[in-house]
Design an enzyme around this catalytic site. Sequence first.
Site, mmCIF file in Angstrom:
data_model
loop_
_atom_site.group_PDB
_atom_site.id
_atom_site.type_symbol
_atom_site.label_atom_id
_atom_site.label_comp_id
_atom_site.label_asym_id
_atom_site.label_seq_id
_atom_site.Cartn_x
_atom_site.Cartn_y
_atom_site.Cartn_z
ATOM 1 N N GLY A 5 6.481 34.698 -17.671
ATOM 2 C CA GLY A 5 5.767 35.945 -17.928
ATOM 3 C C GLY A 5 5.436 36.639 -16.616
ATOM 4 N N TYR A 34 -5.377 33.604 -31.237
ATOM 5 C CA TYR A 34 -5.259 33.612 -29.771
ATOM 6 C C TYR A 34 -6.222 32.597 -29.149
ATOM 7 C CZ TYR A 34 -5.524 35.375 -24.975
ATOM 8 O OH TYR A 34 -5.516 35.488 -23.599
ATOM 9 N N LYS A 52 -5.376 29.326 -26.757
ATOM 10 C CA LYS A 52 -5.845 29.180 -25.368
ATOM 11 C C LYS A 52 -6.657 27.895 -25.206
ATOM 12 C CE LYS A 52 -3.584 32.143 -23.774
ATOM 13 N NZ LYS A 52 -2.822 32.174 -22.529
HETATM 14 P P1 NAP Z 1 1.105 41.190 -20.216
HETATM 15 O O1 NAP Z 1 0.710 42.251 -19.244
HETATM 16 O O2 NAP Z 1 1.363 41.578 -21.631
HETATM 17 O O3 NAP Z 1 2.382 40.404 -19.642
HETATM 18 C C1 NAP Z 1 2.872 39.298 -20.370
HETATM 19 C C2 NAP Z 1 4.078 38.705 -19.691
HETATM 20 O O4 NAP Z 1 4.525 37.582 -20.448
HETATM 21 C C3 NAP Z 1 5.248 39.656 -19.602
HETATM 22 O O5 NAP Z 1 5.998 39.363 -18.453
HETATM 23 C C4 NAP Z 1 6.054 39.323 -20.867
HETATM 24 O O6 NAP Z 1 7.403 39.743 -20.713
HETATM 25 C C5 NAP Z 1 5.890 37.791 -20.852
HETATM 26 N N1 NAP Z 1 6.092 37.146 -22.162
HETATM 27 C C6 NAP Z 1 5.445 37.374 -23.330
HETATM 28 N N2 NAP Z 1 5.924 36.557 -24.282
HETATM 29 C C7 NAP Z 1 6.887 35.798 -23.707
HETATM 30 C C8 NAP Z 1 7.753 34.765 -24.180
HETATM 31 N N3 NAP Z 1 7.749 34.366 -25.460
HETATM 32 N N4 NAP Z 1 8.600 34.208 -23.301
HETATM 33 C C9 NAP Z 1 8.639 34.607 -22.015
HETATM 34 N N5 NAP Z 1 7.853 35.554 -21.499
HETATM 35 C C10 NAP Z 1 6.991 36.156 -22.351
HETATM 36 O O7 NAP Z 1 -0.006 40.053 -20.304
HETATM 37 P P2 NAP Z 1 -1.187 39.655 -19.279
HETATM 38 O O8 NAP Z 1 -2.382 40.424 -19.666
HETATM 39 O O9 NAP Z 1 -0.700 39.673 -17.889
HETATM 40 O O10 NAP Z 1 -1.424 38.131 -19.739
HETATM 41 C C11 NAP Z 1 -0.750 37.066 -19.084
HETATM 42 C C12 NAP Z 1 -1.433 35.769 -19.446
HETATM 43 O O11 NAP Z 1 -2.810 35.847 -19.096
HETATM 44 C C13 NAP Z 1 -1.392 35.428 -20.938
HETATM 45 O O12 NAP Z 1 -1.214 34.038 -21.102
HETATM 46 C C14 NAP Z 1 -2.759 35.837 -21.421
HETATM 47 O O13 NAP Z 1 -3.159 35.125 -22.562
HETATM 48 C C15 NAP Z 1 -3.607 35.518 -20.220
HETATM 49 N N6 NAP Z 1 -4.865 36.253 -20.140
HETATM 50 C C16 NAP Z 1 -4.882 37.609 -19.977
HETATM 51 C C17 NAP Z 1 -6.108 38.267 -19.881
HETATM 52 C C18 NAP Z 1 -6.197 39.752 -19.650
HETATM 53 O O14 NAP Z 1 -7.322 40.266 -19.652
HETATM 54 N N7 NAP Z 1 -5.122 40.469 -19.415
HETATM 55 C C19 NAP Z 1 -7.288 37.540 -19.983
HETATM 56 C C20 NAP Z 1 -7.233 36.165 -20.160
HETATM 57 C C21 NAP Z 1 -6.008 35.528 -20.230
HETATM 58 P P3 NAP Z 1 8.374 39.984 -22.000
HETATM 59 O O15 NAP Z 1 7.560 40.731 -23.013
HETATM 60 O O16 NAP Z 1 9.531 40.723 -21.440
HETATM 61 O O17 NAP Z 1 8.758 38.619 -22.470
#
Ligand code: NAP
Length: 257
Positions: A14, A157, A161
Amino acid sequence: MFTSLQGKRVLVTGGSAGIGLGIVRGFAREGARVALSARNGERLAACVAALRAEGLDVQGFVADVAVAASVRNLVDEVAQAFGGLDVLCCNAGIFPSGSLDELSEADWDQVLATNAKGSFLCVQAALPYLRQAEYGRVILTSSITGPVTGFPGWAHYGASKAAQLGFMRTAAIELARDGITINALLPGNVLTEGLQEMGADYVASMAASVPLRRLGSVDDIAAGALFFASREAGYITGQSLIIDGGQILPESLQALG
Ligand code: NAP
């Protein structure tokens, strides 16, 4: 203060957006060789081109973390390209929202398969390579949502987590035999593409609930990943690092003043 990560071979799932992209930049700026993976090949290619234009040493790999064969292929390709693997960042995740009344079995399965099973599949596939590393490191991107807090619409979700942390605690014991550590980052609300899709009202209300009065940046989270990957963090395993600007602390709105 910390031993250089220069030349370390790192895989960030990701890695084409948001927190993952921040982690990719963090490692690459430290001189690591970084593989980033995602499903959407076009976005990944654009991302790789932009990072290389910044002078960073990165390679892109298309893969779906929810599919075992795709993960095995990914990890083998990365290890072949780099001649091994030192650090695995299981970061790929999705956070579609749906109330308990609306959630379908398919919604539940998709989120659990990506966020929880994806971590297991990546760690299992990477193990043979991490064992060969000088010191192997696994870093999971979990969340405060589930392990510590709740939010309407995210029952599936939150479960995914929290599942990552349950997986981590036993994995930590098994991996310790090989000197490999596994730890988790628990971000609060971080301003990423994915979070922005939740809408301006959501983003504003979240920022207002953070004692440090801002959402997290991807660099805030990347700093935690760099720490866990360091030689100096070698006696820390099975632990969670909350990076949330104090978001979990207030007992009431009044506490924020
Ligand atoms: P994001 O901006 O939506 O980016 C998600 C990334 O994961 C993208 O590169 C997406 O690319 C990839 N992805 C999604 N499903 C996938 C799959 N099945 N296989 C391979 N790649 C996949 O998300 P983010 O906010 O950066 O979140 C990243 C992580 O941080 C997640 O685990 C999320 O739960 C965690 N998190 C985020 C926040 C927040 O506030 N943003 C808070 C707590 C935790 P493709 O769609 O091209 O596959």
